[in-house]
Motif scaffolding. Structure first.
Motif, PDB file in Angstrom:
ATOM      1  N   ASP A  51       0.809  -1.406   0.074  1.00  0.00           N
ATOM      2  CA  ASP A  51      -0.006  -0.085  -0.030  1.00  0.00           C
ATOM      3  C   ASP A  51       0.750   1.228   0.100  1.00  0.00           C
ATOM      4  N   THR A  52       1.861   1.244   0.602  1.00  0.00           N
ATOM      5  CA  THR A  52       2.893   2.405   0.897  1.00  0.00           C
ATOM      6  C   THR A  52       3.837   2.350  -0.054  1.00  0.00           C
TER       7      THR A  52
ATOM      8  N   ILE B  80      14.320  -3.630  -9.244  1.00  0.00           N
ATOM      9  CA  ILE B  80      14.919  -2.217  -9.333  1.00  0.00           C
ATOM     10  C   ILE B  80      16.325  -2.216  -9.253  1.00  0.00           C
ATOM     11  N   ARG B  81      16.843  -1.562 -10.140  1.00  0.00           N
ATOM     12  CA  ARG B  81      18.325  -1.691 -10.229  1.00  0.00           C
ATOM     13  C   ARG B  81      19.184  -0.403 -10.173  1.00  0.00           C
TER      14      ARG B  81
ATOM     15  N   ILE C 148      16.161   1.880  -3.134  1.00  0.00           N
ATOM     16  CA  ILE C 148      15.013   1.273  -3.397  1.00  0.00           C
ATOM     17  C   ILE C 148      13.806   2.030  -2.538  1.00  0.00           C
ATOM     18  N   THR C 149      13.135   2.838  -3.249  1.00  0.00           N
ATOM     19  CA  THR C 149      12.093   4.000  -2.634  1.00  0.00           C
ATOM     20  C   THR C 149      10.687   3.465  -2.839  1.00  0.00           C
ATOM     21  N   PRO C 150       9.782   4.020  -2.154  1.00  0.00           N
ATOM     22  CA  PRO C 150       8.489   3.999  -2.724  1.00  0.00           C
ATOM     23  C   PRO C 150       8.013   4.326  -4.056  1.00  0.00           C
TER      24      PRO C 150
ATOM     25  N   LEU D 138       4.760   0.098 -11.381  1.00  0.00           N
ATOM     26  CA  LEU D 138       3.422  -0.565 -11.417  1.00  0.00           C
ATOM     27  C   LEU D 138       2.908   0.425 -12.239  1.00  0.00           C
ATOM     28  N   GLY D 139       3.254   1.454 -12.736  1.00  0.00           N
ATOM     29  CA  GLY D 139       2.565   2.362 -13.661  1.00  0.00           C
ATOM     30  C   GLY D 139       1.565   3.193 -13.031  1.00  0.00           C
ATOM     31  N   LEU D 140       1.692   3.464 -11.515  1.00  0.00           N
ATOM     32  CA  LEU D 140       0.737   4.274 -10.746  1.00  0.00           C
ATOM     33  C   LEU D 140       1.366   5.497 -10.599  1.00  0.00           C
ATOM     34  N   ALA D 141       2.258   5.887 -10.871  1.00  0.00           N
ATOM     35  CA  ALA D 141       3.001   7.289 -10.637  1.00  0.00           C
ATOM     36  C   ALA D 141       3.625   7.859 -11.530  1.00  0.00           C
TER      37      ALA D 141
END
Length: 137
Positions: free
Chosen positions: A4-5, A120-121, A125-127, A134-137
């Motif tokens: 979720d976060t 994540i390369r 590794i951040t939110p 995921l294509g949400l931001a």
């Protein structure tokens, strides 16, 4: 990993090192533990931000450069192999100053991949990287 976060935590970890002959187990454990914590910090928190216009670091001090603290680090089991490495030197000693960091960030990134299916390369590794993947931001 909280879906979720996008927040990642390392509640527990185990790390084993080939550190040659250990002279002082207490200080060796502390050195390896500190290195592992640095690796977790590199994987999840540390980021150099550069001002694109002037080429200067924006977070050039610890006020804006986040590093892991005790609150960020969970239970870590540190151990080492008892190896008398005569190829290193006649006593079998190896420097363990930075060996604890080796592999820690990769282990966190690999655990992240197993949890999310996302690779994540670029660290940290951040939110935001999770939601972008995921294509949400």
């Amino acid at each position: 990993m909280d879906r979720d976060t996008g927040e990642v935590r390392v509640p527990r970890a185990a790390s084993v090192y080939d550190a040659g002959t250990i002279v002082n187990a207490k200080t060796a454990r502390s050195q390896l533990l500190g290195g592992f914590c640095m690796g977790v910090s590199m994987a999840l928190h540390e980021e150099s931000v550069i001002d694109a216009r002037y080429g200067h670091y924006v977070n050039h001090d610890l006020a804006g450069y986040h590093v892991a603290t005790n609150a960020d680090i969970g239970e870590i089991d540190i151990s080492w192999l008892e190896v008398d490495d005569q190829l290193a030197n006649p006593i079998g000693l190896k420097g363990i100053g930075e060996i604890g960091i080796t592999g820690a960030a990769a282990a966190v990134a690999n655990a992240y991949w197993h949890a999310t299916g996302l690779r994540i390369r670029d660290l940290p590794i951040t939110p935001d990287k999770y939601f972008r993947a995921l294509g949400l931001a």
